[in-house]
Design a protein around this motif. Structure first.
Motif, PDB file in Angstrom:
ATOM      1  N   VAL A 165     -33.340  57.644  83.914  1.00 36.92           N
ATOM      2  CA  VAL A 165     -32.185  58.017  83.093  1.00 36.92           C
ATOM      3  C   VAL A 165     -32.380  57.504  81.665  1.00 36.92           C
ATOM      4  CG1 VAL A 165     -29.688  57.887  82.807  1.00 36.92           C
ATOM      5  CG2 VAL A 165     -30.660  57.953  85.116  1.00 36.92           C
ATOM      6  N   GLY A 166     -32.501  58.435  80.737  1.00 38.76           N
ATOM      7  CA  GLY A 166     -32.631  58.094  79.318  1.00 38.76           C
ATOM      8  C   GLY A 166     -31.276  58.047  78.641  1.00 38.76           C
ATOM      9  N   GLU A 167     -31.340  58.159  77.331  1.00 34.96           N
ATOM     10  CA  GLU A 167     -30.143  57.953  76.522  1.00 34.96           C
ATOM     11  C   GLU A 167     -29.439  59.273  76.207  1.00 34.96           C
ATOM     12  OE1 GLU A 167     -31.222  55.372  73.249  1.00 34.96           O
ATOM     13  OE2 GLU A 167     -29.918  56.520  71.931  1.00 34.96           O
ATOM     14  N   ALA A 168     -30.099  60.092  75.446  1.00 35.25           N
ATOM     15  CA  ALA A 168     -29.502  61.360  75.007  1.00 35.25           C
ATOM     16  C   ALA A 168     -30.613  62.269  74.519  1.00 35.25           C
ATOM     17  CB  ALA A 168     -28.521  61.095  73.875  1.00 35.25           C
ATOM     18  N   PRO A 169     -30.384  63.571  74.558  1.00 35.56           N
ATOM     19  CA  PRO A 169     -31.427  64.492  74.089  1.00 35.56           C
ATOM     20  C   PRO A 169     -31.735  64.282  72.607  1.00 35.56           C
ATOM     21  CG  PRO A 169     -29.634  65.680  75.199  1.00 35.56           C
ATOM     22  CD  PRO A 169     -29.184  64.269  75.026  1.00 35.56           C
ATOM     23  N   GLY A 170     -32.999  64.463  72.245  1.00 37.43           N
ATOM     24  CA  GLY A 170     -33.412  64.492  70.842  1.00 37.43           C
ATOM     25  C   GLY A 170     -33.556  65.942  70.408  1.00 37.43           C
ATOM     26  N   GLU A 171     -34.249  66.135  69.294  1.00 42.09           N
ATOM     27  CA  GLU A 171     -34.342  67.487  68.730  1.00 42.09           C
ATOM     28  C   GLU A 171     -35.055  68.472  69.652  1.00 42.09           C
ATOM     29  OE1 GLU A 171     -36.690  67.750  65.155  1.00 42.09           O
ATOM     30  OE2 GLU A 171     -35.644  69.577  64.526  1.00 42.09           O
ATOM     31  N   GLN A 172     -36.217  68.068  70.157  1.00 39.29           N
ATOM     32  CA  GLN A 172     -37.001  68.982  70.998  1.00 39.29           C
ATOM     33  C   GLN A 172     -36.279  69.293  72.307  1.00 39.29           C
ATOM     34  OE1 GLN A 172     -39.655  70.616  69.935  1.00 39.29           O
ATOM     35  NE2 GLN A 172     -39.245  69.487  68.047  1.00 39.29           N
ATOM     36  N   GLU A 173     -35.570  68.286  72.822  1.00 42.70           N
ATOM     37  CA  GLU A 173     -34.820  68.469  74.076  1.00 42.70           C
ATOM     38  C   GLU A 173     -33.650  69.420  73.834  1.00 42.70           C
ATOM     39  OE1 GLU A 173     -35.712  65.441  72.795  1.00 42.70           O
ATOM     40  OE2 GLU A 173     -37.349  65.033  74.215  1.00 42.70           O
ATOM     41  N   ASP A 174     -32.983  69.240  72.689  1.00 44.93           N
ATOM     42  CA  ASP A 174     -31.858  70.108  72.318  1.00 44.93           C
ATOM     43  C   ASP A 174     -32.332  71.561  72.179  1.00 44.93           C
ATOM     44  OD1 ASP A 174     -29.113  70.558  71.151  1.00 44.93           O
ATOM     45  OD2 ASP A 174     -30.301  71.028  69.368  1.00 44.93           O
ATOM     46  N   ILE A 190     -34.570  70.791  77.957  1.00 44.38           N
ATOM     47  CA  ILE A 190     -35.285  69.974  78.961  1.00 44.38           C
ATOM     48  C   ILE A 190     -35.415  68.539  78.442  1.00 44.38           C
ATOM     49  CG2 ILE A 190     -37.462  69.757  80.268  1.00 44.38           C
ATOM     50  CD1 ILE A 190     -37.891  72.778  79.655  1.00 44.38           C
ATOM     51  N   PRO A 191     -35.110  67.523  79.308  1.00 46.76           N
ATOM     52  CA  PRO A 191     -35.198  66.149  78.835  1.00 46.76           C
ATOM     53  C   PRO A 191     -36.643  65.681  78.637  1.00 46.76           C
ATOM     54  CG  PRO A 191     -34.590  66.182  81.155  1.00 46.76           C
ATOM     55  CD  PRO A 191     -34.609  67.608  80.687  1.00 46.76           C
ATOM     56  N   PHE A 192     -36.813  64.802  77.693  1.00 45.16           N
ATOM     57  CA  PHE A 192     -38.104  64.135  77.468  1.00 45.16           C
ATOM     58  C   PHE A 192     -39.278  65.122  77.353  1.00 45.16           C
ATOM     59  CE2 PHE A 192     -35.528  60.533  78.796  1.00 45.16           C
ATOM     60  CZ  PHE A 192     -35.925  59.565  77.869  1.00 45.16           C
ATOM     61  N   VAL A 193     -39.174  66.002  76.365  1.00 40.92           N
ATOM     62  CA  VAL A 193     -40.299  66.905  76.077  1.00 40.92           C
ATOM     63  C   VAL A 193     -40.888  66.663  74.683  1.00 40.92           C
ATOM     64  CG1 VAL A 193     -39.697  68.813  77.628  1.00 40.92           C
ATOM     65  CG2 VAL A 193     -38.686  68.728  75.341  1.00 40.92           C
ATOM     66  N   ALA A 197     -32.980  62.553  83.821  1.00 43.04           N
ATOM     67  CA  ALA A 197     -31.733  62.972  83.164  1.00 43.04           C
ATOM     68  C   ALA A 197     -31.407  61.963  82.061  1.00 43.04           C
ATOM     69  CB  ALA A 197     -30.599  63.040  84.184  1.00 43.04           C
ATOM     70  N   ASN A 198     -30.310  62.196  81.403  1.00 39.25           N
ATOM     71  CA  ASN A 198     -29.854  61.299  80.341  1.00 39.25           C
ATOM     72  C   ASN A 198     -28.396  60.927  80.566  1.00 39.25           C
ATOM     73  OD1 ASN A 198     -32.035  61.030  78.291  1.00 39.25           O
ATOM     74  ND2 ASN A 198     -31.862  63.258  78.181  1.00 39.25           N
ATOM     75  N   ILE A 199     -27.957  59.853  79.903  1.00 41.76           N
ATOM     76  CA  ILE A 199     -26.532  59.490  79.909  1.00 41.76           C
ATOM     77  C   ILE A 199     -25.730  60.626  79.251  1.00 41.76           C
ATOM     78  CG2 ILE A 199     -24.788  57.859  79.026  1.00 41.76           C
ATOM     79  CD1 ILE A 199     -26.518  56.365  80.958  1.00 41.76           C
ATOM     80  N   TYR A 250     -38.632  49.707  78.666  1.00 45.89           N
ATOM     81  CA  TYR A 250     -38.439  50.072  77.263  1.00 45.89           C
ATOM     82  C   TYR A 250     -38.302  51.584  77.132  1.00 45.89           C
ATOM     83  CZ  TYR A 250     -39.669  45.403  75.617  1.00 45.89           C
ATOM     84  OH  TYR A 250     -39.673  44.060  75.359  1.00 45.89           O
ATOM     85  N   HIS A 251     -37.495  51.994  76.168  1.00 49.94           N
ATOM     86  CA  HIS A 251     -37.413  53.429  75.885  1.00 49.94           C
ATOM     87  C   HIS A 251     -38.742  53.869  75.256  1.00 49.94           C
ATOM     88  CE1 HIS A 251     -36.165  57.262  74.304  1.00 49.94           C
ATOM     89  NE2 HIS A 251     -35.044  57.161  75.001  1.00 49.94           N
ATOM     90  N   PRO A 252     -39.285  55.005  75.678  1.00 52.86           N
ATOM     91  CA  PRO A 252     -40.556  55.448  75.092  1.00 52.86           C
ATOM     92  C   PRO A 252     -40.510  55.553  73.563  1.00 52.86           C
ATOM     93  CG  PRO A 252     -39.966  56.844  76.953  1.00 52.86           C
ATOM     94  CD  PRO A 252     -38.828  55.893  76.761  1.00 52.86           C
TER      95      PRO A 252
HETATM   96  N1  URA Z   1     -34.782  60.321  74.366  1.00 57.75           N
HETATM   97  C1  URA Z   1     -33.927  60.256  75.408  1.00 57.75           C
HETATM   98  O1  URA Z   1     -33.267  59.242  75.646  1.00 57.75           O
HETATM   99  N2  URA Z   1     -33.824  61.325  76.168  1.00 57.75           N
HETATM  100  C2  URA Z   1     -34.509  62.445  75.968  1.00 57.75           C
HETATM  101  O2  URA Z   1     -34.349  63.383  76.745  1.00 57.75           O
HETATM  102  C3  URA Z   1     -35.399  62.479  74.888  1.00 57.75           C
HETATM  103  C4  URA Z   1     -35.524  61.400  74.102  1.00 57.75           C
END
Ligand code: URA
Length: 185
Positions: A39-48, A52-55, A79-81, A153-155
């Protein structure tokens, strides 16, 4: 709730203002029967842009760690929060997290993972403890209800600070070892 009902409710959500600035809802992807969930934080630009999360760059780094410890991305659920991107990738506001958490809770109920790995501080503070200190407590396994939880750690933090990468590799190896030793097939 079924997966279809949940995904459709999430796609039409107007519980916070992020629905007005997002391009796509980033619901989550992967194995819906996964034993291991990230579980990550929130989508970034590429995810938005992709839904798809973490792309993006952080996602590619996460993929490298998964590969390094022999976990396939298709085996796990990610997924993300928050399901919608905060403008300019600012930190999720507490009220946005409150509004969005019900979707993650339903995802966890449907998946029933054995282990949940928080990616970064925001996720760990929300899912493990509000005063979680990622620098001191990353990699520690804790039992919370039906789940074993840990945070790494967050990537994105690893992209900014190379010195954290060794710790990340150790933490990911520990997660892999836990999966091998304790998780039933
Ligand atoms: N960072 C996040 O926390 N989630 C993503 O999906 C992408 C980057």
């Amino acid at each position: 709730m079924t997966w279809d009902e949940l995904e459709s409710a999430c796609g039409q959500c107007e519980r916070c203002s992020l629905c007005r600035t997002k391009t796509n809802t980033v619901f989550g992807t992967g194995n819906r029967q996964a034993k291991l969930m990230f579980v990550g934080e929130a989508p970034g630009e590429q995810e938005d842009l992709s839904g798809i999360p973490f792309v993006g760059a952080a996602g590619k780094l996460l993929d490298q760690y998964l590969t390094a410890v022999g976990i396939e991305r298709e085996q796990v659920y990610i997924a993300n929060i928050l399901k919608c991107r905060p403008p300019r990738n600012r930190d999720p506001l507490p009220e946005e997290q409150d509004a969005c958490m019900a979707y993650l809770r339903e995802q966890v109920k449907l998946i029933k993972p054995q282990m949940i790995v928080c990616l970064g501080r925001i996720s760990a503070m929300r899912l493990i403890r509000p005063d979680f200190k990622i620098t001191k407590e990353h990699g520690i396994l804790v039992r919370k209800g039906n789940y074993v939880m840990t945070a790494v750690y967050h990537p994105s933090a690893l992209l900014r600070d190379m010195s954290k990468r060794e710790d990340m590799y150790k933490d990911m190896k520990r997660i892999r070892m836990y999966c091998d030793e304790y998780m039933a097939e």
